[in-house]
Design an enzyme around this catalytic site. Sequence first.
Site, PDB file in Angstrom:
ATOM      1  N   ASN A  72       0.820  -1.204   0.000  1.00 58.97           N
ATOM      2  CA  ASN A  72       0.000   0.000   0.000  1.00 58.97           C
ATOM      3  C   ASN A  72       0.849   1.246   0.000  1.00 58.97           C
ATOM      4  O   ASN A  72       1.969   1.255   0.512  1.00 58.97           O
ATOM      5  CB  ASN A  72      -0.977   0.002   1.183  1.00 58.97           C
ATOM      6  CG  ASN A  72      -0.392   0.642   2.418  1.00 58.97           C
ATOM      7  OD1 ASN A  72      -0.339   1.864   2.533  1.00 58.97           O
ATOM      8  ND2 ASN A  72       0.095  -0.176   3.356  1.00 58.97           N
ATOM      9  N   GLY A  75      -0.482   7.080   1.730  1.00 58.89           N
ATOM     10  CA  GLY A  75      -0.003   8.462   1.913  1.00 58.89           C
ATOM     11  C   GLY A  75      -0.738   9.198   3.014  1.00 58.89           C
ATOM     12  O   GLY A  75      -0.936  10.416   2.945  1.00 58.89           O
ATOM     13  N   ASN A 130       2.914   7.266  14.942  1.00 53.50           N
ATOM     14  CA  ASN A 130       3.374   6.703  13.675  1.00 53.50           C
ATOM     15  C   ASN A 130       4.576   7.495  13.185  1.00 53.50           C
ATOM     16  O   ASN A 130       4.434   8.548  12.584  1.00 53.50           O
ATOM     17  CB  ASN A 130       2.227   6.753  12.652  1.00 53.50           C
ATOM     18  CG  ASN A 130       2.610   6.094  11.341  1.00 53.50           C
ATOM     19  OD1 ASN A 130       3.756   5.670  11.151  1.00 53.50           O
ATOM     20  ND2 ASN A 130       1.665   6.004  10.435  1.00 53.50           N
ATOM     21  N   CYS A 133       5.608   5.756   8.619  1.00 56.36           N
ATOM     22  CA  CYS A 133       4.884   5.612   7.348  1.00 56.36           C
ATOM     23  C   CYS A 133       5.892   5.641   6.204  1.00 56.36           C
ATOM     24  O   CYS A 133       6.656   6.592   6.073  1.00 56.36           O
ATOM     25  CB  CYS A 133       3.866   6.730   7.165  1.00 56.36           C
ATOM     26  SG  CYS A 133       3.129   6.655   5.508  1.00 56.36           S
ATOM     27  N   LYS A 168       5.153   3.312  17.276  1.00 59.80           N
ATOM     28  CA  LYS A 168       5.097   2.267  16.246  1.00 59.80           C
ATOM     29  C   LYS A 168       6.400   2.288  15.450  1.00 59.80           C
ATOM     30  O   LYS A 168       6.709   3.286  14.794  1.00 59.80           O
ATOM     31  CB  LYS A 168       3.892   2.487  15.337  1.00 59.80           C
ATOM     32  CG  LYS A 168       3.661   1.341  14.370  1.00 59.80           C
ATOM     33  CD  LYS A 168       2.277   1.420  13.769  1.00 59.80           C
ATOM     34  CE  LYS A 168       1.948   0.224  12.901  1.00 59.80           C
ATOM     35  NZ  LYS A 168       0.560   0.263  12.425  1.00 59.80           N
ATOM     36  N   ILE A 194       5.663  -4.835  14.002  1.00 62.38           N
ATOM     37  CA  ILE A 194       6.342  -3.855  13.184  1.00 62.38           C
ATOM     38  C   ILE A 194       5.359  -3.153  12.243  1.00 62.38           C
ATOM     39  O   ILE A 194       4.287  -3.685  11.961  1.00 62.38           O
ATOM     40  CB  ILE A 194       7.437  -4.522  12.291  1.00 62.38           C
ATOM     41  CG1 ILE A 194       6.849  -5.677  11.485  1.00 62.38           C
ATOM     42  CG2 ILE A 194       8.640  -4.912  13.081  1.00 62.38           C
ATOM     43  CD1 ILE A 194       7.810  -6.370  10.518  1.00 62.38           C
ATOM     44  N   THR A 196       4.972  -1.652   8.238  1.00 60.78           N
ATOM     45  CA  THR A 196       5.164  -2.385   6.976  1.00 60.78           C
ATOM     46  C   THR A 196       6.621  -2.380   6.502  1.00 60.78           C
ATOM     47  O   THR A 196       7.408  -1.497   6.820  1.00 60.78           O
ATOM     48  CB  THR A 196       4.302  -1.735   5.880  1.00 60.78           C
ATOM     49  OG1 THR A 196       4.551  -0.332   5.874  1.00 60.78           O
ATOM     50  CG2 THR A 196       2.834  -1.987   6.132  1.00 60.78           C
ATOM     51  N   GLY A 220       0.610  -8.157   5.625  1.00 57.52           N
ATOM     52  CA  GLY A 220      -0.078  -9.436   5.414  1.00 57.52           C
ATOM     53  C   GLY A 220       0.803 -10.626   5.757  1.00 57.52           C
ATOM     54  O   GLY A 220       1.950 -10.464   6.202  1.00 57.52           O
ATOM     55  N   THR A 269      -3.916  -6.439   7.973  1.00 53.34           N
ATOM     56  CA  THR A 269      -4.363  -6.711   6.606  1.00 53.34           C
ATOM     57  C   THR A 269      -5.498  -7.726   6.521  1.00 53.34           C
ATOM     58  O   THR A 269      -6.370  -7.617   5.651  1.00 53.34           O
ATOM     59  CB  THR A 269      -3.148  -7.187   5.788  1.00 53.34           C
ATOM     60  OG1 THR A 269      -2.176  -6.133   5.846  1.00 53.34           O
ATOM     61  CG2 THR A 269      -3.492  -7.468   4.346  1.00 53.34           C
TER      62      THR A 269
HETATM   63  C1  DHB Z   1       0.591   4.366   5.487  1.00 50.19           C
HETATM   64  C2  DHB Z   1       1.063   3.180   5.070  1.00 50.19           C
HETATM   65  C3  DHB Z   1       1.689   2.361   5.960  1.00 50.19           C
HETATM   66  O1  DHB Z   1       2.153   1.148   5.623  1.00 50.19           O
HETATM   67  C4  DHB Z   1       1.849   2.748   7.231  1.00 50.19           C
HETATM   68  O2  DHB Z   1       2.483   1.931   8.032  1.00 50.19           O
HETATM   69  C5  DHB Z   1       1.370   3.930   7.661  1.00 50.19           C
HETATM   70  C6  DHB Z   1       0.718   4.751   6.748  1.00 50.19           C
HETATM   71  C7  DHB Z   1      -0.038   5.227   4.495  1.00 50.19           C
HETATM   72  O3  DHB Z   1       0.462   5.293   3.375  1.00 50.19           O
HETATM   73  O4  DHB Z   1      -1.013   5.909   4.820  1.00 50.19           O
END
Ligand code: DHB
Length: 317
Positions: A72, A75, A130, A133, A168, A194, A196, A220, A269
Amino acid sequence: MEQKVKTSFTIRGAEFGNRVFVASGTFGYGDEVRELVDVNRLGGIFTKSLSWKMRSGNPPQRIVETASGMLNSIGLANIGVHAFIEQKLPYLRSLQTQILVNIAASSIQEFCDILELLEQQEGIAGYEINVSCPNVKEGGLNFGTDCSMTAEITKRLRTLTQKPLIIKLTPNVTHISEFARAVEDAGADAVSVINTLIGMAVDVKTRKPKLSTVTGGLSGPAMKPVALAKVYEVSQSVKIPIFGIGGIASVEDAVEFLLVGATAVQIGTMNFIDPAISVKIADGLMYYARENDISDIASLVGALDADVKFSVLQSWL
Ligand code: DHB
């Protein structure tokens, strides 16, 4: 008579009914599934990340399926903290489960402003920060891969709240345990391990990347073995609780995470495949405990029976 199983636990005075949570970004703001899932049977809900202003996120394509995982690049699309307070929080606070608000920001000041505003609201159990990201230019991974920055954000936010502060962490660093230790020292109450893994996919016909941002975050079942090793590494390095995340799809998966040292787990996921999976895993964990004569799920945490001869981890800890 059926044996009673203790499922609850506390972090910094906040009590959670059980150890199964839904992960940020995979469950919206909890209201989209209200007809489908009894969210009151969860330990808690981690909301989609909130920024100060709303964000529309990255252009499409922002989700791509791979063999055993999802890529993914959303954003950080979100409605912004003010709309969250007005439109989403009243419903969330009416629930009998704990609400943990995930915050994403592009500066330390933005993190502080969001948290301070949320501190004035009722019905929030704690915060997940977060700093990891993979899909935004500012903030995101350039914070989360910088250990002193991650510690600084934690330290600043710690001064603003007495509620649980959960950081995170990204796996996209050499030694995640260094980051865990840094945020523990800076006052974090827990870590989520963790986020992604950076990944990408290519369309061989067009020779173009499948995601508009070229790379994105892989989540996933594909990431479960990596996530388990990262939770294990962190659990050998810090005393604060760990929320284990990464490809959990069954009760057995959840038990694996507890055994390697997670205090609780987040389901991400797999919510897209079955929105009720987290509740099924929460219930299933209780049956698992009952069948195995476990009176408190806590006894599974870190109970891995590892007679370590050699693991590359040993040299990093
Ligand atoms: C977004 C994607 C991620 O994998 C994540 O951990 C946090 C934010 C995102 O693009 O919004």
